[in-house]
Design an enzyme around this catalytic site. Sequence first.
Site, short mmCIF file in Angstrom:
data_model
loop_
_atom_site.label_atom_id
_atom_site.label_comp_id
_atom_site.label_asym_id
_atom_site.label_seq_id
_atom_site.Cartn_x
_atom_site.Cartn_y
_atom_site.Cartn_z
N THR A 153 0.86 -1.19 0.00
CA THR A 153 0.00 0.00 0.00
C THR A 153 0.89 1.24 0.00
O THR A 153 0.70 2.16 -0.81
CB THR A 153 -0.94 -0.01 1.23
N CYS A 211 -8.04 -7.97 1.11
CA CYS A 211 -7.81 -6.74 1.85
C CYS A 211 -9.12 -6.12 2.29
O CYS A 211 -9.16 -5.36 3.23
CB CYS A 211 -7.04 -5.75 1.00
N1 PLP Z 1 -1.62 -4.82 -4.17
C1 PLP Z 1 -2.26 -6.00 -4.24
C2 PLP Z 1 -2.51 -6.59 -5.58
C3 PLP Z 1 -2.69 -6.66 -3.08
O1 PLP Z 1 -3.33 -7.83 -3.18
C4 PLP Z 1 -2.44 -6.04 -1.82
C5 PLP Z 1 -2.91 -6.65 -0.58
O2 PLP Z 1 -2.90 -7.81 -0.36
C6 PLP Z 1 -1.76 -4.82 -1.80
C7 PLP Z 1 -1.39 -4.22 -2.99
C8 PLP Z 1 -1.47 -4.11 -0.51
O3 PLP Z 1 -0.41 -4.75 0.14
P1 PLP Z 1 -0.09 -4.50 1.69
O4 PLP Z 1 -1.11 -5.31 2.44
O5 PLP Z 1 1.31 -5.01 1.86
O6 PLP Z 1 -0.20 -3.06 1.96
#
Ligand code: PLP
Length: 374
Positions: free
Chosen positions: A50, A314
Site C-alpha cells: 500500500t 484486503c
Molecule cells: N496490491 C495488491 C494486488 C494486493 O493484493 C495487496 C494486498 O494484499 C496490496 C497491494 C497491498 O499490500 P499490503 O497489504 O502489503 O499493503
Amino acid sequence: MTHALAVGGNPSSVHAKGRAARAITEEVREKIARLAGARADQVIFTSGATESNNLALFGAVEGSLAEDQVSKNGSGRITRIFVSGIEHSSVLATADRLAERFPWVKTQRLAVTADGVIDLEGLRVALREGKGHTLVAVMAANNETGVVQPLADVAKLVREAGALLLVDAVPAAGKIKLDFSLCDYMTLSAHKIGGPQGAGALVVRENAPLQPQMMGGGQQKGLRAGTENLSGIAGFGAAAHTLDDGEGERARIQHLRDHFEVALKQAIPEAVIFGVTQQRLCSTSCFAIPGLTAETALIGLDLDGVMMSSGSTCSSGKVAVSHVLAAMGVDENLAGAALRASFGWSSTIEDVNAAIASLVKLHERASKKQSEAA
Ligand code: PLP
C-alpha cells in the site's frame, strides 16, 4: 527474524551493531532484487505494498513536477494516469486522490476483457489520443482472479508512447518470473509471499521521477526516511529465499487448484470459474455458484473449518461486490456469489476435499430453499 531482533541495531549506525543490522538489510535487498528481476540499488524497503503504490504514484507525479521546473517547457510533468480497472484499491484510490490534489492530472480507467485481461487495443488508443506525459498502472497478475497480464505487450506500448509504467507485482511475486526491466516502478509485499505483514518494497528505475513521501532522517538515499523495520525486512528476505527453488512446490499447488476446479465442476456443473481460459497464477481460483450468495457461503464454509474470501482479501471484512468482476462485466448477481479459494504451501488434498464437500452441502441447502420458496 529472531536473529534480526537479537541484533537489534539501527542500520544507519556506524558501530558494530549498526553494521550488523546494515548487513542484514543489504543481504535482503539483493534477494528482493533477484525476486523482481532488478538490481539491489533499485530496491526501497517500505511498510508494504500500500505504501509502495502510494509512494510510486505520488512520488512520480510530484517528482515529474520537479523535472518540469528544470525543463521549463511543461513536457516533464505527468498529466495523465491510466489505471487498469482491476488494480488493487491502493492504486485506484491513490490515482483518484492525485486527480483531486493536482487539477492538471486526469485519471482514466483502462478496460479489461470479460476474461480479466487488460484490453491492449484500449490502452493503445488511450495512449495515442490526447497529449501529456502519462503514467500507466497495470498489475502483473490479478489478486482476485489470478489472471496473468500481458506485461511485455503493455510495456512495449508504454515505451513507444514515452510513458511510465507502474507494475503491482504483489500477487505474482514468487509465482511467475518478474522482469523489472519492463517497467519503471514495481511494488512487492512480504506477506503475500509468506513473509510478515507490514513489510514490502518499491523497486524504482534510476532517473524515474520519485519525490519522497516520508521526510526525516534521510534513510534509503533520502527516498524513504525512517529507521528500517529490520525484523520485517529479515522475514521478507527469508520468504523470498524459500521461493528460489519453489518450482516443485508451485507445481504441487497448481495440481491442488486444478483438482479443486475439476471436482467443483463435476459436483456442481453450473459453477462458473472466472478467467479460466487465461494463464492464471497457480494459487488462485475465483468462482461462483449461482444461487449461493458469497455471504451465506463464507459463513457456512467457516463453520466447516474452510477459510475462503469473497472479493479481495484486503477488503473481505465486508462482503461487497468485487470491482474486479464488475470491470470484467460480470452480472451483479453472479458477482455477489463470487468466492476466492487460495492455495498455498500449507494446503493439502484433504483441505481441497473438505472445501468441495462443504460447497456441495451449501449448494444443496440453497437449492432446497429456493425450490421451497418457489
Ligand atoms: N496490491 C495488491 C494486488 C494486493 O493484493 C495487496 C494486498 O494484499 C496490496 C497491494 C497491498 O499490500 P499490503 O497489504 O502489503 O499493503
